[in-house]
Design a protein around this motif. Structure first.
Motif, PDB file in Angstrom:
ATOM      1  N   ASN A   1       2.429   4.378 -12.036  1.00 38.74           N
ATOM      2  CA  ASN A   1       2.183   3.265 -12.965  1.00 38.74           C
ATOM      3  C   ASN A   1       1.028   2.381 -12.497  1.00 38.74           C
ATOM      4  OD1 ASN A   1       4.601   4.326 -13.768  1.00 38.74           O
ATOM      5  ND2 ASN A   1       5.662   2.385 -14.001  1.00 38.74           N
ATOM      6  N   LEU A   2       0.822   2.320 -11.176  1.00 35.36           N
ATOM      7  CA  LEU A   2      -0.127   1.357 -10.614  1.00 35.36           C
ATOM      8  C   LEU A   2      -1.505   1.945 -10.328  1.00 35.36           C
ATOM      9  CD1 LEU A   2       2.344  -0.339  -8.089  1.00 35.36           C
ATOM     10  CD2 LEU A   2       1.739  -1.133 -10.367  1.00 35.36           C
ATOM     11  N   LYS A   3      -1.675   3.255 -10.536  1.00 34.58           N
ATOM     12  CA  LYS A   3      -2.956   3.926 -10.203  1.00 34.58           C
ATOM     13  C   LYS A   3      -4.142   3.275 -10.904  1.00 34.58           C
ATOM     14  CE  LYS A   3      -1.390   8.588  -9.058  1.00 34.58           C
ATOM     15  NZ  LYS A   3      -1.284   9.960  -9.554  1.00 34.58           N
ATOM     16  N   ASP A   4      -3.989   3.001 -12.206  1.00 34.58           N
ATOM     17  CA  ASP A   4      -5.105   2.426 -12.975  1.00 34.58           C
ATOM     18  C   ASP A   4      -5.486   1.052 -12.430  1.00 34.58           C
ATOM     19  OD1 ASP A   4      -5.240   4.655 -14.540  1.00 34.58           O
ATOM     20  OD2 ASP A   4      -4.034   3.823 -16.172  1.00 34.58           O
ATOM     21  N   TYR A   5      -4.478   0.260 -12.070  1.00 32.59           N
ATOM     22  CA  TYR A   5      -4.750  -1.073 -11.510  1.00 32.59           C
ATOM     23  C   TYR A   5      -5.541  -0.944 -10.212  1.00 32.59           C
ATOM     24  CZ  TYR A   5      -4.046  -5.656  -9.390  1.00 32.59           C
ATOM     25  OH  TYR A   5      -4.249  -6.886  -8.788  1.00 32.59           O
ATOM     26  N   TRP A   6      -5.102  -0.058  -9.326  1.00 31.30           N
ATOM     27  CA  TRP A   6      -5.790   0.128  -8.039  1.00 31.30           C
ATOM     28  C   TRP A   6      -7.238   0.575  -8.246  1.00 31.30           C
ATOM     29  CZ3 TRP A   6      -1.069   3.335  -6.080  1.00 31.30           C
ATOM     30  CH2 TRP A   6      -0.077   2.469  -5.604  1.00 31.30           C
ATOM     31  N   LYS A   7      -7.436   1.523  -9.173  1.00 31.30           N
ATOM     32  CA  LYS A   7      -8.799   2.023  -9.429  1.00 31.30           C
ATOM     33  C   LYS A   7      -9.709   0.909  -9.926  1.00 31.30           C
ATOM     34  CE  LYS A   7      -8.296   6.951 -10.376  1.00 31.30           C
ATOM     35  NZ  LYS A   7      -8.277   7.983 -11.404  1.00 31.30           N
TER      36      LYS A   7
ATOM     37  N   ARG B   1      -4.156   6.078   0.475  1.00 30.31           N
ATOM     38  CA  ARG B   1      -2.764   5.787   0.835  1.00 30.31           C
ATOM     39  C   ARG B   1      -1.934   7.081   0.922  1.00 30.31           C
ATOM     40  NH1 ARG B   1       0.290   5.995  -3.461  1.00 30.31           N
ATOM     41  NH2 ARG B   1       1.997   4.946  -2.396  1.00 30.31           N
ATOM     42  N   LYS B   2      -2.247   8.062   0.061  1.00 31.44           N
ATOM     43  CA  LYS B   2      -1.523   9.346   0.120  1.00 31.44           C
ATOM     44  C   LYS B   2      -1.855  10.102   1.409  1.00 31.44           C
ATOM     45  CE  LYS B   2      -0.541  10.290  -4.719  1.00 31.44           C
ATOM     46  NZ  LYS B   2      -0.982  10.954  -5.954  1.00 31.44           N
ATOM     47  N   GLU B   3      -3.117  10.021   1.805  1.00 33.63           N
ATOM     48  CA  GLU B   3      -3.544  10.687   3.035  1.00 33.63           C
ATOM     49  C   GLU B   3      -2.851  10.063   4.245  1.00 33.63           C
ATOM     50  OE1 GLU B   3      -7.843  12.209   4.708  1.00 33.63           O
ATOM     51  OE2 GLU B   3      -7.704  11.508   2.630  1.00 33.63           O
ATOM     52  N   ALA B   4      -2.707   8.746   4.214  1.00 39.90           N
ATOM     53  CA  ALA B   4      -2.012   8.039   5.304  1.00 39.90           C
ATOM     54  C   ALA B   4      -0.554   8.484   5.382  1.00 39.90           C
ATOM     55  CB  ALA B   4      -2.087   6.527   5.094  1.00 39.90           C
ATOM     56  N   GLY B   5       0.114   8.588   4.210  1.00 39.68           N
ATOM     57  CA  GLY B   5       1.505   9.044   4.183  1.00 39.68           C
ATOM     58  C   GLY B   5       1.652  10.453   4.714  1.00 39.68           C
ATOM     59  N   SER B   6       0.695  11.323   4.376  1.00 35.72           N
ATOM     60  CA  SER B   6       0.714  12.712   4.851  1.00 35.72           C
ATOM     61  C   SER B   6       0.568  12.777   6.379  1.00 35.72           C
ATOM     62  CB  SER B   6      -0.410  13.489   4.172  1.00 35.72           C
ATOM     63  OG  SER B   6      -0.543  14.758   4.745  1.00 35.72           O
ATOM     64  N   LEU B   7      -0.323  11.943   6.936  1.00 37.62           N
ATOM     65  CA  LEU B   7      -0.513  11.914   8.397  1.00 37.62           C
ATOM     66  C   LEU B   7       0.762  11.475   9.118  1.00 37.62           C
ATOM     67  CD1 LEU B   7      -4.116  10.414   8.665  1.00 37.62           C
ATOM     68  CD2 LEU B   7      -3.390  12.650   9.492  1.00 37.62           C
TER      69      LEU B   7
ATOM     70  N   THR C   1       0.813  -1.221   0.000  1.00 32.85           N
ATOM     71  CA  THR C   1       0.000   0.000   0.000  1.00 32.85           C
ATOM     72  C   THR C   1       0.842   1.265   0.000  1.00 32.85           C
ATOM     73  OG1 THR C   1      -1.804  -1.117   1.139  1.00 32.85           O
ATOM     74  CG2 THR C   1      -1.776   1.265   1.281  1.00 32.85           C
ATOM     75  N   ILE C   2       1.864   1.319   0.842  1.00 32.95           N
ATOM     76  CA  ILE C   2       2.610   2.584   1.008  1.00 32.95           C
ATOM     77  C   ILE C   2       3.768   2.689   0.015  1.00 32.95           C
ATOM     78  CG2 ILE C   2       3.720   4.114   2.681  1.00 32.95           C
ATOM     79  CD1 ILE C   2       0.855   3.441   3.447  1.00 32.95           C
ATOM     80  N   PHE C   3       4.569   1.623  -0.132  1.00 34.07           N
ATOM     81  CA  PHE C   3       5.737   1.666  -1.038  1.00 34.07           C
ATOM     82  C   PHE C   3       5.688   0.471  -1.992  1.00 34.07           C
ATOM     83  CE2 PHE C   3       7.141   3.325   3.173  1.00 34.07           C
ATOM     84  CZ  PHE C   3       7.179   4.661   2.824  1.00 34.07           C
ATOM     85  N   PRO C   4       4.778   0.481  -2.976  1.00 29.12           N
ATOM     86  CA  PRO C   4       4.573  -0.702  -3.826  1.00 29.12           C
ATOM     87  C   PRO C   4       5.698  -0.927  -4.832  1.00 29.12           C
ATOM     88  CG  PRO C   4       3.250   1.124  -4.610  1.00 29.12           C
ATOM     89  CD  PRO C   4       3.909   1.602  -3.349  1.00 29.12           C
ATOM     90  N   ILE C   5       5.827  -2.180  -5.250  1.00 25.22           N
ATOM     91  CA  ILE C   5       6.750  -2.521  -6.345  1.00 25.22           C
ATOM     92  C   ILE C   5       5.934  -3.206  -7.437  1.00 25.22           C
ATOM     93  CG2 ILE C   5       7.408  -4.768  -5.316  1.00 25.22           C
ATOM     94  CD1 ILE C   5      10.242  -4.260  -6.538  1.00 25.22           C
ATOM     95  N   ALA C   6       6.274  -2.921  -8.688  1.00 26.22           N
ATOM     96  CA  ALA C   6       5.550  -3.519  -9.816  1.00 26.22           C
ATOM     97  C   ALA C   6       6.223  -4.813 -10.243  1.00 26.22           C
ATOM     98  CB  ALA C   6       5.512  -2.530 -10.975  1.00 26.22           C
TER      99      ALA C   6
END
Length: 594
Positions: free
Chosen positions: A441-447, A458-464, A219-224
């Motif tokens: 690169n992975l945004k479309d897959y997640w959506k 996940r971006k909001e979690a990183g910001s917190l 979720t936070i630091f993904p690898i493709a």
């Protein structure tokens, strides 16, 4: 057989004269004991040879025999379930032949030449085939079908004869006639030089995640799939355990695990544990889709340098069959140290910290062999090799050359933190210093596969987590009471992210592997709490302690205990969070907002 004469021995480095016919990277047999070596430098009739075995007792005047071949690996059914040393000698066969200690000059076939495999032809007599096309299949293990491909050296051919049935890997089972009318007789075996990357049509942008079940990574630091990542960290931070967890749970079909220069006791644990591990996807033994390469720190240093190339060549071979392969190299620092030792004995000009000047290009060349590719063949076939290398910087100093050169060529950095490891927070990946460049690169897959708002969550979690790091400095100086309710909420939410989401218990069956949809469910619960409670803390008369002690906080912390097949319970939890916070807001609705 052409031969030269030894004039100098310096540890694993042997210099011989009378080597005018020698070629770069040619394999040679050193002394009458026929020790395996490889030519790494040629100067007129002198050749420098790195020997893959112990050179004790070898001296000037002894012969060096040229073989005319380069360092190659044997590629055929039987690779899976095997445990090799750095130059593809099977450890089990070595033990049977010479006992528990590897003796010098011993030669063992990499694969069992007596075992018969059931070959099922796919191509038929008269078919036109091209380089890389699949001619037939062998059920190598119950999990993996081994594809027998037309060698890449034959560009185009017609099948003249193909035999089904039980055959050994060296039996002639296929005859083809190339475009020049030359007949080639083929077996199930191919050989490939370890230093030459196997070719491909083209590389694709990696856009499918390698799912590992580790929440910090996925979720936070993904690898493709087809990506390259590194895990640097000091001693005891959990590099080996993280890589073993990745090998066990990731959704690659084939695993190649290289123990490069690791301590003997660590490799012993791997060799004992892996054959007993169960593949979480099928329930079968994990070894049925794994190749292990064990080259411990007390083995000859030159073989350590070769082990990573042996491993990645095997990985590329399975990639060309259309499989997704994950390669774990533990640790590339030991490989770099082997380069440094050989370079020093060659008396080359040293670079930074004594490493050879070509450390950067050697590191890049290794990691560049990762990728998602279109295979060389007439059909459409994709495969991938994901490379994850552990780096062991001395004293945890990430500014040293091996780490820095690795960071230049990898797109994922999972920085392990000794302080987190000492606090027993595992995986000890530091969320402030780590990063991934595959997110876009992975945004479309997640959506498409997980949820429309997965990336936003996940971006909001990183910001917190970043805001928490700043607030911790204030808390240290003036204490928690000096914070506003909104700042206290940030600390409450980020604590939940750290303890309920990022922390994972590898010994708990449910917690060891978390599917992506479940990861989304847990993290969304925490972010929903933060979003809804942000309205609540705006109410002047609200007591923050009431939120801290509410049942919903406990329910969120226990949400990771929900079974993987009951993910609908997360929707219920999300509704409950909104409902409970709304109740609190209604309770204080008579109070004016700040």
């Amino acid at each position: 057989m052409e031969k030269g004469v030894i004039i100098k021995v310096s540890g694993p480095l042997v210099v011989a004269k009378g080597m005018k016919k020698a070629k770069m990277y040619e394999v040679v047999k050193v002394s009458e004991e026929k020790l395996l070596g490889e030519i790494i430098e040629i100067n007129e009739d002198r050749a420098s040879i790195q020997v893959y075995e112990d050179t004790t007792g070898i001296g000037p005047g002894e012969p060096v025999y040229l073989t005319g071949e380069t360092m190659e690996v044997t590629l055929a059914p039987g690779l899976l379930t095997s445990i090799y040393d750095g130059i593809q000698r099977p450890l089990e066969a070595l033990e049977k032949k010479a006992g528990p200690f590897i003796t010098r000059g011993i030669e063992v076939d990499p694969l069992d030449k007596g075992k018969k495999w059931d070959f099922l032809p796919i191509a038929k007599k008269g078919d036109k085939v091209f380089a890389g096309d699949i001619l037939g299949e062998v059920q190598e293990t119950t999990l993996i079908k081994h594809k027998i491909m037309l060698p890449l050296t034959i560009k185009e051919a017609t099948v003249v004869e193909i035999k089904a049935g039980h055959h050994t890997i060296d039996e002639e089972i296929i005859k083809v006639e190339d475009e020049n009318g030359k007949t080639h007789t083929l077996t199930m075996t191919q050989r490939w030089s370890i230093r030459n990357p196997r070719p491909f049509k083209d590389k694709k942008v990696p856009n499918i995640p390698l799912i590992t079940g580790m929440r910090t990574i996925d979720t936070i630091f993904p690898i493709a799939k087809g990506g390259a990542g590194c895990i640097p960290g000091p001693f005891g931070a959990g590099k080996t355990v993280t890589q073993q967890s990745l090998a066990k749970f990731c959704n690659a079909e084939i695993i190649v695990y290289i123990g490069c220069g690791e301590r003997g006791n660590e490799m012993t644990d791997v060799l004992k544990e892996f054959p007993e591990l169960e593949d979480p996807n099928t329930g079968e033994p994990l070894m049925k889709r794994t190749v292990l390469i064990a080259n411990t720190s007390n083995m000859p240093v030159a073989a350590r340098e070769a082990s990573v190339y042996t491993g990645i060549t095997i990985a590329e071979y399975y990639r060309d069959m259309g499989y997704n392969v994950a390669l774990m190299a533990d640790s590339t620092s030991r490989w770099a140290e082997a380069l440094r030792e050989i370079s020093g004995r060659l008396e080359e000009m040293p670079g930074e910290e004594g490493y050879p000047a070509y450390l950067g290009s050697a590191t890049a060349a290794f990691y560049e062999r990762a990728g998602t590719i279109n295979c060389v063949c007439s059909e459409k076939r994709e495969g991938s090799v994901t490379v994850i290398g552990a780096v062991s910087p001395p004293g945890g100093d990430l500014s040293e050359p091996v780490t820095q050169n690795t960071l230049r060529v990898t797109k994922v950095f999972w920085g392990l933190d000794a302080n987190l490891a000492y606090k027993r927070h595992f995986p000890a990946i530091n969320w402030l210093s780590s990063y991934s460049l595959y997110e876009d690169n992975l945004k479309d897959y997640w959506k498409k596969e997980i949820a429309e708002d997965f990336d936003q969550i996940r971006k909001e979690a990183g910001s917190l987590l970043q805001q928490e790091a700043k607030l911790e400095e204030i808390v240290r100086l003036v204490g928690m009471d000096a914070l506003s309710s909104k700042e206290k909420l940030i600390l409450l939410a980020s604590k939940s992210i750290r303890e309920d989401f990022l922390f994972q218990n590898a010994f708990d069956y449910l917690d060891a592997f978390t599917p992506l949809k479940k990861q989304y469910g847990i993290l969304k619960a925490i972010i929903l709490l933060y979003r809804e409670a942000s309205k609540l803390v705006e109410i002047e008369s609200f007591e923050f302690k009431e939120l801290q002690e509410s049942d919903i906080i406990v329910k969120i912390s226990k949400s990771k205990e929900i079974d993987n097949d009951k993910l609908e319970k997360y929707d219920e939890l999300h509704k409950e969070i909104v409902s409970e916070i709304q109740e609190m807001i209604s309770k204080y609705s008579h109070t004016n907002l700040k």
